[in-house]
Enzyme design. Structure first.
Site: not given
Length: 303
Positions: A124, A208, A170
């Site tokens: 992430s 993030n 993503e």
């Protein structure tokens, strides 16, 4: 233009929440056989138990028939080594946010698997380009044909937690990733029932890079005594219509994960605005990791 993903068998590394979730949507929605690996037999047992619960829940809600649930469960096979992924067309790594750990796994996959196998990471925040570089075969360089071929099949596929519920993936390209790898990865994520957004390979990507500084700032507000835990979360829930406050969300993500991502942002950019909260660091030191450990900003006595 998108192309068929061509994934006839998938490998998943990691049987925790993320890995199990990826295995679940792959088996239920993409309907591909899944090979699941984790070093911890206890984690595998826990993950499969969760999958059984998720399938039973979908059956009870009428989302799946009993037959479809059994077929999905039968598609998942536990394997005891990475060499068992030799028949996989794609392998998705879903282990802890640790660059060295991921690089070691991808280095092993390169030695054991076909150079045509797509290697995806569920990171992430960590650089896909750095992970891809670990797949350059020993004795070869990035400019050699073997180096180019190996790194071109590495891609970022960032699923969100909980994977069966969250609709987004993503898609992140390393500087080495080929257009074909990107198209196949996108097509596979869509087959798993997900919407896909793309991001450049920058620290934290899009999600993030926005979310973690927000959570970190909320923790700093608590650390400085600006407001109480409850008032911070209530402000965002009632004032901004967020489904949960940032401190509760941090607990659900895992405070160790939040810290790892925030550290990646800080070291990757050198920008002091990303400096992790001291309170966050101390809570992780204390093993107060949030919901999964039973204690974070809130208490979870049944965990």
């Amino acid at each position: 233009m998108s192309i068929a993903h061509g994934i006839k068998k998938l490998g998943v590394i990691g049987a925790g929440q993320m890995g199990l979730g990826i295995a679940f949507v792959s088996a239920v929605h993409a309907k591909v056989p899944v090979l699941l690996h984790d070093r911890s037999s206890a984690q595998v047992k826990s993950g499969l138990s969760l999958m059984d619960k998720l399938l039973a829940k979908d059956v009870s809600k009428g989302k799946l028939s009993q037959e479809a649930a059994k077929e999905a469960r039968d598609r998942v096979t536990v394997v005891d080594s990475l060499t068992s992924f030799r028949e996989a067309d794609m392998v998705v790594e879903a282990v802890s946010e640790n660059l060295a750990l991921k690089q070691g796994i991808f280095r092993s996959l390169t030695a054991d698997l076909s150079p045509k196998t797509i290697l995806a990471t569920n990171t992430s925040s960590i650089s896909i380009t750095k992970i891809a570089a670990a797949t350059i075969p020993e004795g070869k360089s990035a400019s050699d044909p073997e180096g180019k071929e190996s790194t071109s099949r590495v891609v970022g596929l960032h699923f969100f937690n909980p994977v069966p519920v969250m609709k987004l993936v993503e898609l992140i390209s390393a500087v080495q990733t080929s257009p074909e790898t990107l198209d196949r990865a996108r097509s596979f994520a869509t087959a798993c029932g997900k919407e896909v957004t793309t991001s450049q390979d920058v620290p934290g990507f899009v999600a993030n890079a926005l979310l973690m500084p927000f959570i970190n700032e909320a923790i700093m507000c608590l650390e400085k005594g600006v407001a109480t835990r409850d008032d911070i979360d209530k402000t965002l829930k009632l004032g901004m219509n967020h489904p949960m406050g940032p401190l509760q969300l941090a607990d659900f993500i895992g405070l160790d994960t939040c810290l790892a991502i925030q550290q990646t942002l800080y070291t990757g950019t050198g920008d002091s605005k990303y400096r992790p909260s001291v309170l966050l660091e101390r809570m992780v030191d204390a093993q107060w990791l949030g919901k999964k450990s039973g204690k974070g900003f809130y208490d979870y006595p049944n965990q």
